[in-house]
Design a protein around this motif. Structure first.
Motif, PDB file in Angstrom:
ATOM      1  N   VAL A 107     -24.104 -61.027 -76.062  1.00  0.00           N
ATOM      2  CA  VAL A 107     -24.496 -62.270 -75.391  1.00  0.00           C
ATOM      3  C   VAL A 107     -26.014 -62.343 -75.385  1.00  0.00           C
ATOM      4  N   VAL A 108     -26.556 -63.478 -75.810  1.00  0.00           N
ATOM      5  CA  VAL A 108     -27.984 -63.750 -75.659  1.00  0.00           C
ATOM      6  C   VAL A 108     -28.134 -64.997 -74.792  1.00  0.00           C
ATOM      7  N   SER A 109     -29.190 -65.028 -73.998  1.00  0.00           N
ATOM      8  CA  SER A 109     -29.469 -66.209 -73.188  1.00  0.00           C
ATOM      9  C   SER A 109     -30.975 -66.360 -73.068  1.00  0.00           C
ATOM     10  N   GLY A 110     -31.503 -67.485 -73.541  1.00  0.00           N
ATOM     11  CA  GLY A 110     -32.937 -67.698 -73.530  1.00  0.00           C
ATOM     12  C   GLY A 110     -33.384 -68.776 -72.574  1.00  0.00           C
ATOM     13  N   TRP A 111     -34.150 -68.398 -71.546  1.00  0.00           N
ATOM     14  CA  TRP A 111     -34.787 -69.357 -70.647  1.00  0.00           C
ATOM     15  C   TRP A 111     -33.777 -70.346 -70.064  1.00  0.00           C
ATOM     16  N   SER A 112     -32.678 -69.827 -69.567  1.00  0.00           N
ATOM     17  CA  SER A 112     -31.585 -70.707 -69.149  1.00  0.00           C
ATOM     18  C   SER A 112     -30.947 -70.315 -67.819  1.00  0.00           C
ATOM     19  N   ILE A 113     -30.616 -69.045 -67.648  1.00  0.00           N
ATOM     20  CA  ILE A 113     -29.969 -68.598 -66.404  1.00  0.00           C
ATOM     21  C   ILE A 113     -30.868 -68.885 -65.203  1.00  0.00           C
ATOM     22  N   CYS A 114     -32.170 -68.909 -65.418  1.00  0.00           N
ATOM     23  CA  CYS A 114     -33.135 -69.126 -64.334  1.00  0.00           C
ATOM     24  C   CYS A 114     -32.887 -70.412 -63.556  1.00  0.00           C
ATOM     25  N   TYR A 115     -32.311 -71.426 -64.182  1.00  0.00           N
ATOM     26  CA  TYR A 115     -32.104 -72.698 -63.486  1.00  0.00           C
ATOM     27  C   TYR A 115     -31.053 -72.593 -62.380  1.00  0.00           C
ATOM     28  N   LEU A 135     -20.018 -62.931 -67.965  1.00  0.00           N
ATOM     29  CA  LEU A 135     -20.499 -62.229 -69.154  1.00  0.00           C
ATOM     30  C   LEU A 135     -19.754 -60.914 -69.349  1.00  0.00           C
ATOM     31  N   TYR A 136     -19.523 -60.195 -68.267  1.00  0.00           N
ATOM     32  CA  TYR A 136     -18.731 -58.964 -68.364  1.00  0.00           C
ATOM     33  C   TYR A 136     -17.318 -59.271 -68.860  1.00  0.00           C
ATOM     34  N   ARG A 137     -16.769 -60.391 -68.396  1.00  0.00           N
ATOM     35  CA  ARG A 137     -15.394 -60.753 -68.776  1.00  0.00           C
ATOM     36  C   ARG A 137     -15.265 -61.010 -70.269  1.00  0.00           C
ATOM     37  N   VAL A 138     -16.220 -61.751 -70.831  1.00  0.00           N
ATOM     38  CA  VAL A 138     -16.081 -62.132 -72.240  1.00  0.00           C
ATOM     39  C   VAL A 138     -16.479 -61.017 -73.198  1.00  0.00           C
ATOM     40  N   LEU A 139     -17.251 -60.030 -72.707  1.00  0.00           N
ATOM     41  CA  LEU A 139     -17.719 -58.966 -73.584  1.00  0.00           C
ATOM     42  C   LEU A 139     -16.640 -57.924 -73.875  1.00  0.00           C
ATOM     43  N   ARG A 140     -16.667 -57.435 -75.094  1.00  0.00           N
ATOM     44  CA  ARG A 140     -15.852 -56.280 -75.464  1.00  0.00           C
ATOM     45  C   ARG A 140     -16.510 -55.005 -74.922  1.00  0.00           C
ATOM     46  N   SER A 141     -15.760 -53.925 -74.960  1.00  0.00           N
ATOM     47  CA  SER A 141     -16.311 -52.627 -74.611  1.00  0.00           C
ATOM     48  C   SER A 141     -17.513 -52.332 -75.497  1.00  0.00           C
ATOM     49  N   LYS A 142     -18.568 -51.804 -74.911  1.00  0.00           N
ATOM     50  CA  LYS A 142     -19.825 -51.476 -75.595  1.00  0.00           C
ATOM     51  C   LYS A 142     -20.576 -52.729 -76.052  1.00  0.00           C
ATOM     52  N   GLY A 143     -20.297 -53.848 -75.388  1.00  0.00           N
ATOM     53  CA  GLY A 143     -21.032 -55.065 -75.670  1.00  0.00           C
ATOM     54  C   GLY A 143     -22.427 -55.031 -75.062  1.00  0.00           C
ATOM     55  N   THR A 144     -23.236 -56.015 -75.431  1.00  0.00           N
ATOM     56  CA  THR A 144     -24.636 -56.053 -75.009  1.00  0.00           C
ATOM     57  C   THR A 144     -25.006 -57.440 -74.496  1.00  0.00           C
ATOM     58  N   ILE A 145     -25.771 -57.463 -73.404  1.00  0.00           N
ATOM     59  CA  ILE A 145     -26.332 -58.704 -72.856  1.00  0.00           C
ATOM     60  C   ILE A 145     -27.843 -58.652 -73.020  1.00  0.00           C
ATOM     61  N   ILE A 146     -28.441 -59.725 -73.549  1.00  0.00           N
ATOM     62  CA  ILE A 146     -29.891 -59.826 -73.710  1.00  0.00           C
ATOM     63  C   ILE A 146     -30.344 -61.154 -73.120  1.00  0.00           C
ATOM     64  N   ILE A 147     -31.259 -61.095 -72.161  1.00  0.00           N
ATOM     65  CA  ILE A 147     -31.727 -62.275 -71.441  1.00  0.00           C
ATOM     66  C   ILE A 147     -33.246 -62.420 -71.608  1.00  0.00           C
ATOM     67  N   PHE A 148     -33.680 -63.626 -71.967  1.00  0.00           N
ATOM     68  CA  PHE A 148     -35.104 -63.951 -72.030  1.00  0.00           C
ATOM     69  C   PHE A 148     -35.426 -64.948 -70.918  1.00  0.00           C
ATOM     70  N   GLU A 149     -36.544 -64.725 -70.223  1.00  0.00           N
ATOM     71  CA  GLU A 149     -37.018 -65.659 -69.206  1.00  0.00           C
ATOM     72  C   GLU A 149     -38.544 -65.667 -69.205  1.00  0.00           C
ATOM     73  N   THR A 150     -39.120 -66.664 -68.540  1.00  0.00           N
ATOM     74  CA  THR A 150     -40.578 -66.779 -68.501  1.00  0.00           C
ATOM     75  C   THR A 150     -41.202 -65.727 -67.599  1.00  0.00           C
ATOM     76  N   MET A 151     -42.385 -65.274 -67.999  1.00  0.00           N
ATOM     77  CA  MET A 151     -43.225 -64.433 -67.149  1.00  0.00           C
ATOM     78  C   MET A 151     -44.594 -65.081 -66.956  1.00  0.00           C
ATOM     79  N   GLY A 152     -44.654 -66.376 -67.278  1.00  0.00           N
ATOM     80  CA  GLY A 152     -45.892 -67.107 -67.030  1.00  0.00           C
ATOM     81  C   GLY A 152     -46.419 -67.827 -68.249  1.00  0.00           C
ATOM     82  N   THR A 153     -46.755 -69.102 -68.087  1.00  0.00           N
ATOM     83  CA  THR A 153     -47.361 -69.925 -69.140  1.00  0.00           C
ATOM     84  C   THR A 153     -48.833 -70.152 -68.813  1.00  0.00           C
ATOM     85  N   GLY A 154     -49.690 -69.982 -69.824  1.00  0.00           N
ATOM     86  CA  GLY A 154     -51.113 -70.119 -69.598  1.00  0.00           C
ATOM     87  C   GLY A 154     -51.731 -68.865 -69.021  1.00  0.00           C
TER      88      GLY A 154
END
Length: 229
Positions: A107-115, A135-154
């Motif tokens: 699972v990847v999620s970019g700049w989205s869960i934050c809302y 996310l745990y439900r849809v993942l297979r065993s040994k699956g991976t979650i990767i989340i991107f979020e902001t750490m500041g603009t400018g």
């Protein structure tokens, strides 16, 4: 003032132009989990920032987003790139993902869960709990979650908005995610383009900062959180 949700629905092409000025993330993702020939879910896929690079090597790709307009642009982008139709798009809320149990490897999620998980939302903790559970439900065993979020603009070093601090803390302390930060600078042709392409989304304060510093490259920091489950 126009909200980000309204932008995602009504100014999709303007948003797409802005994020096209940032670096692509395939190698970073591959460094966390090699996704070749795997089944991937892009949660909050938007116009396809992550999907566009992941689809080329994925076995299958499910792209979900609450905005149908963004998903329409995602489809145009993937078709124009000649990506083999190994992907589907679904309008969906992060808290109720229409994906089968144990069917996804990454699972990847970019700049989205934050809302849904920022503290301006009174239900942020419950929202985050529901999202992670899905996310745990849809993942297979040994699956991976990767989340991107902001750490500041400018800003050249991490300076995340205060309303996201508890969300980030929860990912690490409550849900056991690893974390690092990266630079995701916007690289425009000149200062005027930098102002025109960012003010609609980030507001007058950033536009003023761009003018004062004469930035054609606008500094941006992002956080990356990941977990192998």
């Amino acid at each position: 003032m126009t909200t980000h949700e309204q932008i995602y629905q009504n100014q999709t092409h303007t948003y797409e132009l802005m994020i096209s000025k940032q670096p692509e993330l395939s190698e970073l993702i591959r460094g966390i989990r090699d996704y070749k020939d795997l089944d991937i879910l892009d949660l909050g896929a938007g116009s396809g920032r992550l999907s566009s690079v992941l689809a080329k090597d994925a076995k299958s790709l499910i792209c979900t987003d609450i905005s149908s307009s963004m998903l329409e642009l995602l489809e145009i982008n993937l078709v124009e790139q000649g990506v083999v139709r190994n992907w589907t798009k679904v309008v969906a809320d992060h808290r109720v993902i229409p994906v089968a149990d144990n069917s996804i490897d990454v699972v990847v999620s970019g700049w989205s869960i934050c809302y849904l998980a920022n503290t301006d939302n009174l239900d942020w903790e419950e929202n985050l709990k529901l999202i992670i559970s899905e996310l745990y439900r849809v993942l297979r065993s040994k699956g991976t979650i990767i989340i991107f979020e902001t750490m500041g603009t400018g800003t050249e070093t991490p300076n995340p908005p205060a309303f996201l601090a508890n969300y980030y803390k929860a990912l690490e302390e409550d849900y056991g995610f690893q974390h690092k930060w990266i630079r995701m600078d916007y690289k425009f042709s000149d200062v005027e383009e930098a102002k025109n392409c960012t003010e609609f989304f980030f507001g007058e304060e950033l536009a003023k900062k761009i003018a004062e510093n004469q930035w054609s490259t606008v500094p941006e920091c992002a956080g990356v959180w990941w977990k192998h489950v």
